[in-house]
Design an enzyme around this catalytic site. Sequence first.
Site, PDB file in Angstrom:
ATOM      1  N   ALA A   6       0.848  -1.203   0.000  1.00 25.65           N
ATOM      2  CA  ALA A   6       0.000   0.000   0.000  1.00 25.65           C
ATOM      3  C   ALA A   6       0.876   1.244   0.000  1.00 25.65           C
ATOM      4  O   ALA A   6       1.993   1.231   0.524  1.00 25.65           O
ATOM      5  CB  ALA A   6      -0.882  -0.013   1.244  1.00 25.65           C
TER       6      ALA A   6
ATOM      7  N   GLU B  22       0.129  -9.418  -0.895  1.00 24.76           N
ATOM      8  CA  GLU B  22      -1.296  -9.796  -0.790  1.00 24.76           C
ATOM      9  C   GLU B  22      -1.946  -9.855  -2.180  1.00 24.76           C
ATOM     10  O   GLU B  22      -2.776 -10.723  -2.453  1.00 24.76           O
ATOM     11  CB  GLU B  22      -2.030  -8.818   0.136  1.00 24.76           C
TER      12      GLU B  22
HETATM   13  C1  LIG Z   1      -5.268  -2.530   3.754  1.00 22.12           C
HETATM   14  C2  LIG Z   1      -3.799  -2.513   4.131  1.00 22.12           C
HETATM   15  C3  LIG Z   1      -3.042  -3.417   3.275  1.00 22.12           C
HETATM   16  C4  LIG Z   1      -1.745  -3.421   3.153  1.00 22.12           C
HETATM   17  C5  LIG Z   1      -0.924  -2.542   3.951  1.00 22.12           C
HETATM   18  C6  LIG Z   1       0.443  -2.335   3.363  1.00 22.12           C
HETATM   19  O1  LIG Z   1       0.800  -2.810   2.312  1.00 22.12           O
HETATM   20  S1  LIG Z   1       1.384  -1.318   4.278  1.00 22.12           S
HETATM   21  C7  LIG Z   1       2.895  -1.222   3.379  1.00 22.12           C
HETATM   22  C8  LIG Z   1       3.698  -2.451   3.583  1.00 22.12           C
HETATM   23  N1  LIG Z   1       4.964  -2.306   2.921  1.00 22.12           N
HETATM   24  C9  LIG Z   1       6.018  -1.829   3.553  1.00 22.12           C
HETATM   25  O2  LIG Z   1       6.006  -1.541   4.719  1.00 22.12           O
HETATM   26  C10 LIG Z   1       7.245  -1.677   2.694  1.00 22.12           C
HETATM   27  C11 LIG Z   1       7.906  -0.366   2.994  1.00 22.12           C
HETATM   28  N2  LIG Z   1       9.103  -0.194   2.179  1.00 22.12           N
HETATM   29  C12 LIG Z   1      10.266  -0.755   2.516  1.00 22.12           C
HETATM   30  O3  LIG Z   1      10.431  -1.477   3.473  1.00 22.12           O
HETATM   31  C13 LIG Z   1      11.419  -0.402   1.623  1.00 22.12           C
HETATM   32  O4  LIG Z   1      11.064   0.702   0.849  1.00 22.12           O
HETATM   33  C14 LIG Z   1      11.844  -1.578   0.691  1.00 22.12           C
HETATM   34  C15 LIG Z   1      10.661  -2.206   0.015  1.00 22.12           C
HETATM   35  C16 LIG Z   1      12.595  -2.649   1.519  1.00 22.12           C
HETATM   36  C17 LIG Z   1      12.823  -1.030  -0.396  1.00 22.12           C
HETATM   37  O5  LIG Z   1      13.927  -0.448   0.237  1.00 22.12           O
HETATM   38  P1  LIG Z   1      14.916   0.481  -0.596  1.00 22.12           P
HETATM   39  O6  LIG Z   1      16.032   0.843   0.351  1.00 22.12           O
HETATM   40  O7  LIG Z   1      15.232  -0.156  -1.881  1.00 22.12           O
HETATM   41  O8  LIG Z   1      14.074   1.774  -0.945  1.00 22.12           O
HETATM   42  P2  LIG Z   1      13.575   2.927   0.019  1.00 22.12           P
HETATM   43  O9  LIG Z   1      13.137   2.376   1.311  1.00 22.12           O
HETATM   44  O10 LIG Z   1      14.608   4.000   0.046  1.00 22.12           O
HETATM   45  O11 LIG Z   1      12.287   3.423  -0.741  1.00 22.12           O
HETATM   46  C18 LIG Z   1      12.400   4.202  -1.942  1.00 22.12           C
HETATM   47  C19 LIG Z   1      11.362   5.298  -1.864  1.00 22.12           C
HETATM   48  O12 LIG Z   1      10.075   4.697  -1.863  1.00 22.12           O
HETATM   49  C20 LIG Z   1       9.322   5.141  -0.728  1.00 22.12           C
HETATM   50  N3  LIG Z   1       8.487   4.032  -0.273  1.00 22.12           N
HETATM   51  C21 LIG Z   1       8.872   2.793   0.025  1.00 22.12           C
HETATM   52  N4  LIG Z   1       7.822   2.038   0.361  1.00 22.12           N
HETATM   53  C22 LIG Z   1       6.735   2.829   0.257  1.00 22.12           C
HETATM   54  C23 LIG Z   1       5.347   2.616   0.461  1.00 22.12           C
HETATM   55  N5  LIG Z   1       4.864   1.424   0.840  1.00 22.12           N
HETATM   56  N6  LIG Z   1       4.526   3.649   0.278  1.00 22.12           N
HETATM   57  C24 LIG Z   1       4.984   4.864  -0.103  1.00 22.12           C
HETATM   58  N7  LIG Z   1       6.302   5.120  -0.324  1.00 22.12           N
HETATM   59  C25 LIG Z   1       7.154   4.110  -0.146  1.00 22.12           C
HETATM   60  C26 LIG Z   1      10.373   5.527   0.310  1.00 22.12           C
HETATM   61  O13 LIG Z   1       9.856   6.425   1.227  1.00 22.12           O
HETATM   62  C27 LIG Z   1      11.448   6.126  -0.575  1.00 22.12           C
HETATM   63  O14 LIG Z   1      11.044   7.433  -0.880  1.00 22.12           O
HETATM   64  P3  LIG Z   1      12.151   8.589  -0.980  1.00 22.12           P
HETATM   65  O15 LIG Z   1      11.350   9.805  -1.282  1.00 22.12           O
HETATM   66  O16 LIG Z   1      13.079   8.171  -2.073  1.00 22.12           O
HETATM   67  O17 LIG Z   1      12.825   8.636   0.359  1.00 22.12           O
END
Ligand SMILES: CC/C=C\CC(=O)SCCNC(=O)CCNC(=O)[C@H](O)C(C)(C)COP(=O)(O)OP(=O)(O)OC[C@H]1O[C@@H](n2cnc3c(N)ncnc32)[C@H](O)[C@@H]1OP(=O)(O)O
Length: 558
Positions: free
Chosen positions: A60, A103
């Site tokens: 999400a 999911e």
């Molecule tokens: C009804 C509810 C159902 C479902 C709920 C969910 O799905 S909640 C979300 C669950 N997912 C997560 O928690 C994943 C979160 N992301 C991460 O852990 C990392 O981003 C990941 C996937 C391991 C990748 O890491 P990496 O180091 O490659 O990238 P980074 O973290 O720097 O992310 C890059 C930019 O993307 C933004 N971002 C990451 N995930 C999300 C997200 N889920 N939603 C919105 N934005 C996301 C992150 O903030 C970075 O942005 P930036 O502006 O470049 O700092």
Amino acid sequence: MANYSVRNQVAIISLCSPPVNALSSDVRRGILDSLKKAEQDVKVAAIVICGEGRTFCVGADITEFKSEFKTFPNLFELVDILESSPKPIVAAIHGHAFGGGLEVALACHYRVALSSAKLALPEVKLGILPGAGGTQRLPRLIGIDSSMQWIAFGDEYSAQIAANIGIIDRIFPSNADILESAVQYAQSIIGKSLINRRVSKLPVKDASKVSHIMEKYKQIVGKKSRGAIAPMVCLEAIKHAALLPYVEGMKKERMGIEALMGSDQSKSLIYMFFAERQVRNWTIPGTGINSKNTKPIKVEKVAVIGLGTMGRGIVLSLLKAGIKHVSVMELNKTARENGLLFIKNILEGYAARGTISETQKRSMVDALKPVSNFEMLKDTDLVIEAVFESMSIKKDIFAKLGQVCKPSAVLATNTSALDVDEIAMVTPKPKQVVGMHFFAPAHVMKLLENVRGSKSSPQVIATAMNMGQRMGKVTVLVGNCHGFVGNRMFRHYTVETDFMLEEGAYPEQVDTVLKKFGFAMGRYQVGDLSGNDIGYRMRTKFEMTNKQQPPGAPERER
Ligand SMILES: CC/C=C\CC(=O)SCCNC(=O)CCNC(=O)[C@H](O)C(C)(C)COP(=O)(O)OP(=O)(O)OC[C@H]1O[C@@H](n2cnc3c(N)ncnc32)[C@H](O)[C@@H]1OP(=O)(O)O
């Protein structure tokens, strides 16, 4: 949004929302519109869902949690629509399939992945639960026990592990073209029955053992996630998958996520998620110098001076970061021997637990280079001093480092409060000096506070920041002032706990309450680990007590 195309009877729905294909309302709408097109096109016999760019889908869109999250189709509606499609859908996973991304994949009828892909339901780390059927579908695929492990802790797993337990149907080599491979796979399943492929219709294999498994995980969660609400709610939701039909279980899952979403814990964890990313974009106020326009110096050889609690942890952090040459300098023989033994024992522990391989362990041990004099540090790229918290000792060391180290070497002090500029002044090149303040135990704690001295060069700052990120630390750039940021914050906490002692509590009572609340360690345990003498010296040097008060005046009055 999502792009749509058709290739040899296979419709391709590719998520397109850089950088990580988070499931924003536009992406969800794009998937739904593309699905309708595919279902209506008589030439389409199978569907592939994939992600454009570096990853499949990270779940999400967290930025929409407050606003767009409920716009139709929301995630829990979308997954049921996908699963009920009459045409087979294959999820083609590369990069990450996290949270709602996984999911969505679980709602597809087949899942294929590159061997390099990572899978997780990490919602618990945001203080919520997988609210798009994750708590109901995963147990039907891999059982209650493994689902509790995946969902209550939110850790990531390799595609191979996911394949071994039945989440992934086919693995392709990491260098394969995921889309091409998935399209071929989709062609091979055309015409096959979908009866056993809709996960929500499957029985939960170990449902009869749910009470026993639940008790086991309650104990583990109680210890590992003290004070956190979401892990327990996750366990409850998974329990319902065993006890209730899918539709009823989904209602319970909804109740769970509605209770957690917007809770103080969730708000704080989400704040932390973005804050941890924001600090990577550092800037020097008022100069235009920042992480985007400054390159770090190449660091291959690092030295750590001092093998006490801090030095040992720093050495371990460097080894874990893959630094192949870590010189360790400790003039006291007993401290040196104890320090090296400590480091090797920790590495043994990692290898025994499978955190690192035997080969990695050997290469880390080989990277350790004990040195006995400053001359041996002359070609080191980065020196981190981690000795006793005494200005005169530190000045003495930096004066020597200034004489022997190459001009480009970055000289860092791990001081937790002392003036970085005063230390820098004893060297011929103060611009090479920076603070790198680790927190004990340094190989465990994720925070690194890099201290920008008034003379520290942008390149030196960039190097310290880059090294922190290589070590996997949340690396924050701060200014040079007494106690920097971490200890200035910590001070208020210690003052309050010290008041409690004066009011009659024992240190262990204070620590017990803090640990129950969720702190990893109590405040007095931290003091014992770091050394109470450090705090004492800080207070004495800066005469933090009010001289008007007689000796022994209670802390509240000082
Ligand atoms: C009804 C509810 C159902 C479902 C709920 C969910 O799905 S909640 C979300 C669950 N997912 C997560 O928690 C994943 C979160 N992301 C991460 O852990 C990392 O981003 C990941 C996937 C391991 C990748 O890491 P990496 O180091 O490659 O990238 P980074 O973290 O720097 O992310 C890059 C930019 O993307 C933004 N971002 C990451 N995930 C999300 C997200 N889920 N939603 C919105 N934005 C996301 C992150 O903030 C970075 O942005 P930036 O502006 O470049 O700092």
